[in-house]
Design a protein around this motif. Structure first.
Motif, PDB file in Angstrom:
ATOM      1  N   SER A  54       0.856  -1.193   0.000  1.00 17.48           N
ATOM      2  CA  SER A  54       0.000   0.000   0.000  1.00 17.48           C
ATOM      3  C   SER A  54       0.885   1.233   0.000  1.00 17.48           C
ATOM      4  N   PHE A  55       0.254   2.405  -0.023  1.00 14.87           N
ATOM      5  CA  PHE A  55       1.030   3.647  -0.111  1.00 14.87           C
ATOM      6  C   PHE A  55       2.008   3.764   1.050  1.00 14.87           C
ATOM      7  N   TRP A  56       1.554   3.500   2.271  1.00 18.15           N
ATOM      8  CA  TRP A  56       2.425   3.636   3.430  1.00 18.15           C
ATOM      9  C   TRP A  56       3.142   2.339   3.780  1.00 18.15           C
ATOM     10  N   ASN A  57       2.895   1.281   3.018  1.00 16.42           N
ATOM     11  CA  ASN A  57       3.608   0.018   3.210  1.00 16.42           C
ATOM     12  C   ASN A  57       4.023  -0.548   1.849  1.00 16.42           C
ATOM     13  N   PRO A  58       4.921   0.153   1.140  1.00 13.97           N
ATOM     14  CA  PRO A  58       5.348  -0.329  -0.177  1.00 13.97           C
ATOM     15  C   PRO A  58       5.981  -1.711  -0.073  1.00 13.97           C
ATOM     16  N   HIS A  59       5.684  -2.543  -1.061  1.00 13.56           N
ATOM     17  CA  HIS A  59       6.148  -3.937  -1.036  1.00 13.56           C
ATOM     18  C   HIS A  59       6.976  -4.221  -2.276  1.00 13.56           C
ATOM     19  N   PHE A  60       8.165  -4.805  -2.066  1.00 14.53           N
ATOM     20  CA  PHE A  60       9.008  -5.192  -3.205  1.00 14.53           C
ATOM     21  C   PHE A  60       8.822  -6.672  -3.530  1.00 14.53           C
ATOM     22  N   SER A  61       9.217  -7.553  -2.614  1.00 14.14           N
ATOM     23  CA  SER A  61       9.014  -8.989  -2.820  1.00 14.14           C
ATOM     24  C   SER A  61       8.865  -9.656  -1.458  1.00 14.14           C
ATOM     25  N   ASP A  62       8.565 -10.942  -1.463  1.00 14.74           N
ATOM     26  CA  ASP A  62       8.349 -11.651  -0.204  1.00 14.74           C
ATOM     27  C   ASP A  62       9.628 -11.830   0.598  1.00 14.74           C
ATOM     28  N   THR A  63      10.782 -11.761  -0.081  1.00 17.75           N
ATOM     29  CA  THR A  63      12.053 -12.025   0.600  1.00 17.75           C
ATOM     30  C   THR A  63      12.984 -10.821   0.647  1.00 17.75           C
ATOM     31  N   PHE A  64      12.742  -9.825  -0.171  1.00 21.74           N
ATOM     32  CA  PHE A  64      13.620  -8.661  -0.285  1.00 21.74           C
ATOM     33  C   PHE A  64      12.742  -7.413  -0.177  1.00 21.74           C
ATOM     34  N   PHE A  65      12.933  -6.643   0.893  1.00 25.55           N
ATOM     35  CA  PHE A  65      12.083  -5.484   1.158  1.00 25.55           C
ATOM     36  C   PHE A  65      10.589  -5.835   1.123  1.00 25.55           C
ATOM     37  N   PRO A  66      10.138  -6.781   1.963  1.00 24.41           N
ATOM     38  CA  PRO A  66       8.696  -7.037   2.025  1.00 24.41           C
ATOM     39  C   PRO A  66       7.915  -5.781   2.426  1.00 24.41           C
ATOM     40  N   VAL A  67       8.532  -4.927   3.246  1.00 24.27           N
ATOM     41  CA  VAL A  67       8.029  -3.570   3.500  1.00 24.27           C
ATOM     42  C   VAL A  67       9.194  -2.618   3.282  1.00 24.27           C
ATOM     43  N   PHE A  68       9.040  -1.706   2.348  1.00 28.18           N
ATOM     44  CA  PHE A  68      10.129  -0.827   1.932  1.00 28.18           C
ATOM     45  C   PHE A  68      10.027   0.504   2.669  1.00 28.18           C
ATOM     46  N   VAL A  69      11.000   0.798   3.531  1.00 31.75           N
ATOM     47  CA  VAL A  69      11.010   2.065   4.269  1.00 31.75           C
ATOM     48  C   VAL A  69      12.280   2.870   3.980  1.00 31.75           C
ATOM     49  N   GLU A  70      13.014   2.484   2.930  1.00 35.53           N
ATOM     50  CA  GLU A  70      14.262   3.168   2.591  1.00 35.53           C
ATOM     51  C   GLU A  70      14.017   4.604   2.128  1.00 35.53           C
ATOM     52  N   HIS A  71      12.870   4.838   1.491  1.00 37.66           N
ATOM     53  CA  HIS A  71      12.505   6.170   1.006  1.00 37.66           C
ATOM     54  C   HIS A  71      11.003   6.365   1.172  1.00 37.66           C
ATOM     55  N   PRO A  72      10.562   7.615   1.278  1.00 36.92           N
ATOM     56  CA  PRO A  72       9.116   7.873   1.311  1.00 36.92           C
ATOM     57  C   PRO A  72       8.450   7.427   0.011  1.00 36.92           C
ATOM     58  N   PRO A  73       7.113   7.251   0.002  1.00 43.33           N
ATOM     59  CA  PRO A  73       6.460   6.540  -1.098  1.00 43.33           C
ATOM     60  C   PRO A  73       5.812   7.387  -2.181  1.00 43.33           C
ATOM     61  N   LEU A  74       5.928   8.726  -2.145  1.00 45.38           N
ATOM     62  CA  LEU A  74       5.136   9.530  -3.072  1.00 45.38           C
ATOM     63  C   LEU A  74       5.426   9.208  -4.538  1.00 45.38           C
ATOM     64  N   ALA A  75       6.711   9.109  -4.900  1.00 41.55           N
ATOM     65  CA  ALA A  75       7.051   8.829  -6.301  1.00 41.55           C
ATOM     66  C   ALA A  75       6.463   7.505  -6.758  1.00 41.55           C
ATOM     67  N   PHE A  76       6.445   6.506  -5.872  1.00 41.37           N
ATOM     68  CA  PHE A  76       5.883   5.204  -6.229  1.00 41.37           C
ATOM     69  C   PHE A  76       4.376   5.316  -6.448  1.00 41.37           C
TER      70      PHE A  76
END
Length: 476
Positions: A54-76
């Motif tokens: 979701s917007f505040w819980n960006p997801h990459f994959s099940d094993t690598f960045f399952p929740v992405f918090v490295e950067h804010p999500p607006l661009a995504f």
């Protein structure tokens, strides 16, 4: 001053500059293979569009960045809208990347026109801008800086407009762009907060108290939207995690050998533009022209040069430095250089006869170069410009796998991050280094092959060059 006519002289310079730019990037723009970070951002955007994460819980994959918090999500979130419209196509991120470059270029020209009401060369900052290597690199690699530059340049433009009319409204818009920038890549978006000070310092067109009030209003209008998001949305969970991560990265991250690496990279970026300025001056001097115009726009040039440095100097406080960090400052250096040279070029440009044979050749050449650059971009779209073996093997391996599946890789391959990104981007496939999870498929690099490693697997015969796929003999 522009000559009136069906098409102005400046339009033909814009076309020529666009043509040169497209000629430089044509091999890489649409071809396959992209810098790892850019591929990660494409996956996050695509997943958000598909409802994975979701917007505040960006997801990459099940094993690598399952929740992405490295950067804010607006661009995504913004790019996710394009994925919803155009579907899961690798050209979406390519066109988005170039689109942000075009928008940034338009804003740069708008900033130039806000500084100089009358100019014979509004295209001049763009000419300097495209000579900077990182501008060409970032235009084809889908970085967060692509989106962030739009917001930063808009913030600068709105502040300049606030000095002409509707002061409060435009300062509020300027600060709002900073909040959008923060939601794109965090604290690096706040550089324009220094603009009121530099404008007061060099231009002296307002009082100190007015400058101070402008800065406070800009800061408040940047903080207010973030505060509202924190209070009423999922930002209250995301932002503390992001700020903690960013603080740790700033204090502990180490991607450069020296704190002064970023200054060296900046020098390399500005060197072509500096050479171009020297060349123009030599030509002007050779033609016995006056160089007094060099000092004509020096004050606004210093404003923008200082603004550019304000985006660079804070990076010296950390060892986490990369070349593309300089990109956000490059529009302001380009404007600064253009302001220095504008009055020197003005007599030369004013003497150009738009109906002359020479200028007609220039116009035709610009169109031809632009058309050629666009055509070559399409021609090269089927090629692979980086990670060739990995992508070629992937194209053979993915048909054997199910979408949204997870496969095993060897622990020794854990830090091959490009492998994670390509398999997630093109097949929604997650890669797992934990052998005990006993997935059906195992992907290995041929250089790591041993009979012991694959004794429980059978090889799937594919004509791959660097990677091999194995299937478990007996599924538990």
């Amino acid at each position: 001053m522009e000559n009136s006519g069906h098409i102005s002289k400046s339009t033909w310079f814009y076309i020529a500059i666009a043509g040169v730019f497209m000629a430089v990037i044509c091999h890489s723009w649409l071809s396959d293979g992209m810098f790892m970070d850019g591929t990660i951002y494409a996956v996050l955007s695509r997943n958000m569009a598909n409802g994975s994460g979701s917007f505040w819980n960006p997801h990459f994959s099940d094993t690598f960045f399952p929740v992405f918090v490295e950067h804010p999500p607006l661009a995504f979130g913004i790019e996710g809208l394009l994925f919803r419209i155009f579907g899961d196509n690798r050209f979406v991120e390519r066109f988005y990347s170039l689109f942000t470059i075009v928008i940034t270029a338009i804003i740069i020209v708008s900033v130039w026109k806000a500084v100089l009401k009358k100019s014979s060369a509004p295209w001049l900052p763009l000419l300097f801008w495209i000579t900077m290597p990182t501008v060409n690199w970032i235009s084809v690699n889908h970085m967060l800086e692509n989106t962030l530059a739009v917001f930063i340049c808009l913030s600068v433009l709105f502040y300049l407009k606030s000095m002409q009319k509707n002061r409060i409204l435009y300062i509020f818009l300027s600060g709002s762009m900073l909040s959008l920038g923060f939601l794109t890549k965090g604290f690096v978006a706040l550089t324009p907060l220094s603009l009121p000070f530099f404008h007061w310092l060099f231009m002296r067109k307002n009082r100190f108290i007015t400058m101070f009030a402008d800065s406070l209003l800009m800061l408040a209008s940047a903080i207010l939207p973030l505060l509202l998001l924190y209070l009423f949305t999922g930002a209250h969970e995301f932002l503390p995690k992001y700020i903690s991560m960013a603080s740790h990265k700033i204090s502990s991250g180490e991607t450069a050998d020296s704190r002064f690496y970023i200054l060296y990279r900046l020098l390399m970026e500005l060197l072509p533009a500096a050479v171009l300025i020297i060349l123009f001056i030599i030509i002007r001097k050779f033609n016995k022209g006056s160089l007094s115009g060099l000092s004509w726009n020096m004050k606004p040039a210093l404003v923008f040069f200082s603004l550019g440095m304000a985006g660079i100097l804070p990076i010296l406080t950390t060892m986490d430095q990369s070349t593309y960090f300089v990109y956000l400052s490059l529009p302001f250096f380009a404007i600064s250089f253009g302001l220095v040279l504008e009055k020197v070029l003005e007599p030369f440009i004013s003497r150009i006869d738009s109906h002359s044979t020479g200028f007609r050749i220039f116009k035709i050449s610009g169109i031809v170069i632009l058309a050629t650059g666009l055509s070559l971009s399409v021609y090269f779209s089927k090629e692979i410009n980086r990670d060739k073996n990995m992508i070629r093997d992937l194209r053979l391996i993915l048909p054997e796998l199910s979408a949204n599946s997870t496969i095993s890789i060897l622990p020794q391959m854990k830090e091959n991050y490009s492998l994670y990104t390509y398999y997630a981007r093109y097949g929604n496939v997650s890669l797992d280094t934990v052998a005990d999870n006993r997935h059906e498929y195992l992907l290995i690099n041929k250089s790591l092959f041993s009979d012991t490693l694959v004794k429980s697997y059978e090889k799937i015969e594919l004509n791959t060059s660097e990677y091999e796929l194995f299937r478990r003999k007996n599924k538990d």
